[in-house]
Design a protein around this motif. Structure first.
Motif, PDB file in Angstrom:
ATOM      1  N   THR A  41      13.052  48.538  28.600  1.00 26.94           N
ATOM      2  CA  THR A  41      13.860  48.754  27.402  1.00 26.94           C
ATOM      3  C   THR A  41      15.345  48.678  27.706  1.00 26.94           C
ATOM      4  OG1 THR A  41      12.164  50.177  26.400  1.00 26.94           O
ATOM      5  CG2 THR A  41      14.415  50.393  25.560  1.00 26.94           C
ATOM      6  N   ALA A  42      16.031  47.818  26.960  1.00 30.99           N
ATOM      7  CA  ALA A  42      17.492  47.752  26.988  1.00 30.99           C
ATOM      8  C   ALA A  42      18.024  48.426  25.731  1.00 30.99           C
ATOM      9  CB  ALA A  42      17.955  46.301  27.052  1.00 30.99           C
ATOM     10  N   LEU A  43      18.924  49.367  25.902  1.00 32.12           N
ATOM     11  CA  LEU A  43      19.536  50.090  24.779  1.00 32.12           C
ATOM     12  C   LEU A  43      20.993  49.663  24.667  1.00 32.12           C
ATOM     13  CD1 LEU A  43      18.186  53.693  25.542  1.00 32.12           C
ATOM     14  CD2 LEU A  43      17.173  51.974  24.047  1.00 32.12           C
ATOM     15  N   THR A  44      21.364  49.044  23.550  1.00 28.78           N
ATOM     16  CA  THR A  44      22.742  48.583  23.353  1.00 28.78           C
ATOM     17  C   THR A  44      23.388  49.370  22.220  1.00 28.78           C
ATOM     18  OG1 THR A  44      22.275  46.342  24.140  1.00 28.78           O
ATOM     19  CG2 THR A  44      24.218  46.628  22.768  1.00 28.78           C
ATOM     20  N   PHE A  45      24.562  49.944  22.495  1.00 30.35           N
ATOM     21  CA  PHE A  45      25.301  50.716  21.505  1.00 30.35           C
ATOM     22  C   PHE A  45      26.331  49.820  20.817  1.00 30.35           C
ATOM     23  CE2 PHE A  45      23.450  53.978  24.051  1.00 30.35           C
ATOM     24  CZ  PHE A  45      23.253  55.050  23.199  1.00 30.35           C
ATOM     25  N   HIS A  46      26.256  49.792  19.486  1.00 25.99           N
ATOM     26  CA  HIS A  46      27.197  49.021  18.666  1.00 25.99           C
ATOM     27  C   HIS A  46      28.222  49.949  18.021  1.00 25.99           C
ATOM     28  CE1 HIS A  46      24.846  45.126  18.405  1.00 25.99           C
ATOM     29  NE2 HIS A  46      23.942  45.954  18.904  1.00 25.99           N
ATOM     30  N   CYS A  47      28.494  51.066  18.648  1.00 23.33           N
ATOM     31  CA  CYS A  47      29.350  52.079  18.048  1.00 23.33           C
ATOM     32  C   CYS A  47      30.200  52.733  19.121  1.00 23.33           C
ATOM     33  CB  CYS A  47      28.501  53.148  17.354  1.00 23.33           C
ATOM     34  SG  CYS A  47      27.379  53.979  18.513  1.00 23.33           S
ATOM     35  N   VAL A  48      31.209  53.480  18.671  1.00 25.55           N
ATOM     36  CA  VAL A  48      32.006  54.318  19.562  1.00 25.55           C
ATOM     37  C   VAL A  48      31.489  55.744  19.418  1.00 25.55           C
ATOM     38  CG1 VAL A  48      34.313  55.167  20.098  1.00 25.55           C
ATOM     39  CG2 VAL A  48      33.989  52.801  19.333  1.00 25.55           C
TER      40      VAL A  48
ATOM     41  N   ARG B 187      12.915  57.203  32.183  1.00 22.87           N
ATOM     42  CA  ARG B 187      11.740  56.346  31.974  1.00 22.87           C
ATOM     43  C   ARG B 187      12.060  54.878  32.216  1.00 22.87           C
ATOM     44  NH1 ARG B 187      10.505  59.081  26.168  1.00 22.87           N
ATOM     45  NH2 ARG B 187      10.037  61.189  26.890  1.00 22.87           N
ATOM     46  N   GLY B 188      13.278  54.587  32.676  1.00 25.79           N
ATOM     47  CA  GLY B 188      13.606  53.219  33.070  1.00 25.79           C
ATOM     48  C   GLY B 188      14.491  52.456  32.118  1.00 25.79           C
ATOM     49  N   ALA B 189      14.877  53.043  30.989  1.00 24.04           N
ATOM     50  CA  ALA B 189      15.738  52.331  30.056  1.00 24.04           C
ATOM     51  C   ALA B 189      17.107  52.086  30.681  1.00 24.04           C
ATOM     52  CB  ALA B 189      15.893  53.120  28.760  1.00 24.04           C
ATOM     53  N   VAL B 190      17.712  50.955  30.345  1.00 22.11           N
ATOM     54  CA  VAL B 190      19.051  50.631  30.825  1.00 22.11           C
ATOM     55  C   VAL B 190      20.007  50.636  29.636  1.00 22.11           C
ATOM     56  CG1 VAL B 190      18.206  49.335  32.791  1.00 22.11           C
ATOM     57  CG2 VAL B 190      18.667  48.127  30.646  1.00 22.11           C
TER      58      VAL B 190
ATOM     59  N   ARG C 259      29.181  56.191  28.744  1.00 26.46           N
ATOM     60  CA  ARG C 259      29.236  56.792  30.083  1.00 26.46           C
ATOM     61  C   ARG C 259      29.436  58.305  30.002  1.00 26.46           C
ATOM     62  NH1 ARG C 259      32.483  51.952  31.070  1.00 26.46           N
ATOM     63  NH2 ARG C 259      31.131  50.435  32.100  1.00 26.46           N
ATOM     64  N   ARG C 260      30.191  58.765  29.004  1.00 29.28           N
ATOM     65  CA  ARG C 260      30.343  60.218  28.831  1.00 29.28           C
ATOM     66  C   ARG C 260      29.029  60.848  28.381  1.00 29.28           C
ATOM     67  NH1 ARG C 260      35.232  58.596  26.417  1.00 29.28           N
ATOM     68  NH2 ARG C 260      34.372  58.911  24.311  1.00 29.28           N
ATOM     69  N   ALA C 261      28.238  60.098  27.630  1.00 24.88           N
ATOM     70  CA  ALA C 261      26.948  60.616  27.167  1.00 24.88           C
ATOM     71  C   ALA C 261      25.876  60.548  28.243  1.00 24.88           C
ATOM     72  CB  ALA C 261      26.487  59.836  25.933  1.00 24.88           C
TER      73      ALA C 261
ATOM     74  N   PRO D  77      24.671  53.622  35.141  1.00 27.20           N
ATOM     75  CA  PRO D  77      25.431  52.384  34.944  1.00 27.20           C
ATOM     76  C   PRO D  77      25.336  51.920  33.496  1.00 27.20           C
ATOM     77  CG  PRO D  77      23.386  51.943  36.134  1.00 27.20           C
ATOM     78  CD  PRO D  77      23.496  53.434  36.012  1.00 27.20           C
ATOM     79  N   VAL D  78      26.461  51.514  32.937  1.00 31.69           N
ATOM     80  CA  VAL D  78      26.513  51.040  31.555  1.00 31.69           C
ATOM     81  C   VAL D  78      27.116  49.640  31.564  1.00 31.69           C
ATOM     82  CG1 VAL D  78      27.370  51.434  29.225  1.00 31.69           C
ATOM     83  CG2 VAL D  78      26.779  53.383  30.686  1.00 31.69           C
ATOM     84  N   ALA D  79      26.320  48.663  31.197  1.00 29.09           N
ATOM     85  CA  ALA D  79      26.789  47.277  31.170  1.00 29.09           C
ATOM     86  C   ALA D  79      27.523  46.997  29.865  1.00 29.09           C
ATOM     87  CB  ALA D  79      25.607  46.320  31.318  1.00 29.09           C
ATOM     88  N   VAL D  80      28.283  45.916  29.847  1.00 34.48           N
ATOM     89  CA  VAL D  80      28.923  45.432  28.622  1.00 34.48           C
ATOM     90  C   VAL D  80      28.180  44.174  28.175  1.00 34.48           C
ATOM     91  CG1 VAL D  80      31.015  44.482  27.597  1.00 34.48           C
ATOM     92  CG2 VAL D  80      31.163  46.407  29.200  1.00 34.48           C
ATOM     93  N   LEU D  81      27.582  44.263  26.991  1.00 31.95           N
ATOM     94  CA  LEU D  81      26.864  43.142  26.391  1.00 31.95           C
ATOM     95  C   LEU D  81      27.567  42.835  25.068  1.00 31.95           C
ATOM     96  CD1 LEU D  81      24.517  41.152  26.285  1.00 31.95           C
ATOM     97  CD2 LEU D  81      23.086  42.970  25.338  1.00 31.95           C
ATOM     98  N   PRO D  82      28.545  41.937  25.082  1.00 27.59           N
ATOM     99  CA  PRO D  82      29.384  41.741  23.893  1.00 27.59           C
ATOM    100  C   PRO D  82      28.637  41.054  22.762  1.00 27.59           C
ATOM    101  CG  PRO D  82      29.895  40.081  25.536  1.00 27.59           C
ATOM    102  CD  PRO D  82      28.921  41.041  26.185  1.00 27.59           C
TER     103      PRO D  82
END
Length: 368
Positions: free
Chosen positions: A118-125, A143-146, A159-161, A166-171
């Protein structure tokens, strides 16, 4: 690779997440991957309750309830989605999250419970919401989510949460062919400024009018016009404010238009103005920059990831700085030409071929 994209919002709803998830599905499909979408948004013909539509070769599972306004909420969806994912032979799940996205938060629990990469991408601040999300993110990453976010600016909150993760940037991505550049406009009055936004409080559209009013006061009559593309609940308020500020001859609310019409409008404009703060990315600004427009924006937003101050646009620290930048750009044709020339001759880095590659890297990281 077979990928499930899971998102509260999806077309026919309009908005940043909707268009980006839809475009990502299209681009992954075009790159040869099997893609299915799970969403709480009803279909154009009311598809809901798990109905499956095929849209441009992509299977879309409409896990929607019949709610007023097609609200994308369905707390009853997880068991059915779990079963479909279990039987679907998926290699990865990609969940698209906002601060208020109950369907996506449910889907993150479902996919990580299943052990699906599972890849989790945040579209918010995340801002002040970050501490409250730590327990959930800790459970999912165990459980392995990135984790990723659509910009480095948004990634700071993730990163604060999730300290130590590691938190990647997926634009977000852009297709330059959809935003063709125009000819350089001659130095002429008035200077035409455009913006494309939802007319909602979070987009600071009332602040937009204050900035324009202050700039017009300094530049004088006939120096500047603003074309606003988009719609939303604040339109009646904006119309009253336009009258109260004496901007009826300056500001035009164009409403929502197709992407192709917006691209044509950009070809006739001189600059793009974004007043948003805490914007995770700024896809509209990226599209305008791709079309060759100098972009004026605040530096405390994700727009700073697509605009380099003094090279592709002007960044300001506050609204007074936006006024200064707008006055400067409107009064200096040489500056406008230089910034536009850079944007016309230098494509942005956030093209879909690169974004698809970064998405695939996230799916591999999740499966490692």
């Amino acid at each position: 690779m077979k990928v499930a994209l899971l998102s509260d919002c999806y077309p026919p709803r309009t908005g940043g997440i909707e268009s980006q998830v839809s475009d990502l599905a299209t681009e992954l499909h075009r790159a040869g991957h099997a893609v299915e979408v799970f969403t709480a948004t009803p279909g154009a013909r009311g598809g809901h309750g798990g109905a499956v539509e095929v849209v441009d070769g992509i299977r879309v599972h409409r896990m929607a309830l019949r709610l007023p306004g097609g609200l994308p909420v369905n707390p009853l969806a997880p068991p059915e989605v779990r079963e479909r994912l279990r039987q679907g032979g998926f290699d990865a799940a990609h969940v698209h999250l906002g601060v208020v996205s109950p369907f996506a938060w449910d889907m993150a629990r479902v996919t990580t419970d299943l052990g699906l990469p599972t890849a989790l991408t945040f579209h918010c601040v995340l801002d002040r919401a970050a501490p409250a999300l730590r327990p959930m993110l800790r459970a999912w990453t165990r459980r392995g989510a990135v984790l990723s976010a659509v910009s480095g600016f948004a990634a700071e909150g993730v990163r604060r949460a999730a300290p130590g993760e590691p938190v990647a940037v997926l634009p977000n991505g852009v297709d330059p062919q959809a935003w063709p550049v125009g000819q350089a406009r001659p130095a002429a009055r008035p200077v035409t400024v455009v913006t494309a936004t939802r007319l909602a409080p979070r987009k600071r559209v009332v602040a937009l009018l204050r900035v324009i009013s202050a700039a017009v006061e300094r530049l004088g009559p006939g120096a500047l016009t603003l074309e606003v593309y988009g719609d939303g609940p604040l339109r009646p308020l904006l119309e009253r404010r336009i009258d109260a500020l004496g901007l009826r001859d300056v500001v035009t609310l164009r409403g929502r238009v197709p992407r192709s019409d917006l691209a044509l409008a950009y070809r006739e404009a001189d600059a793009y103005l974004s007043p948003t703060r805490l914007e995770a990315f700024g896809i509209a600004a990226l599209e305008a920059r791709t079309a060759g427009l100098p972009v004026i924006a605040r530096a405390d937003s994700g727009v700073r990831e697509v605009v380099t101050d003094g090279l592709s646009g002007l960044l300001a620290s506050d609204d007074d700085g936006l006024v200064d930048a707008l006055v400067r750009l409107a009064a200096d044709a040489t500056l406008r030409t230089r910034l536009a020339h850079h944007n016309v001759t230098t494509p942005p880095v956030q093209t879909w071929d690169r974004v698809v590659g970064l998405a695939r890297a996230e799916y591999r990281r999740a499966g490692a």
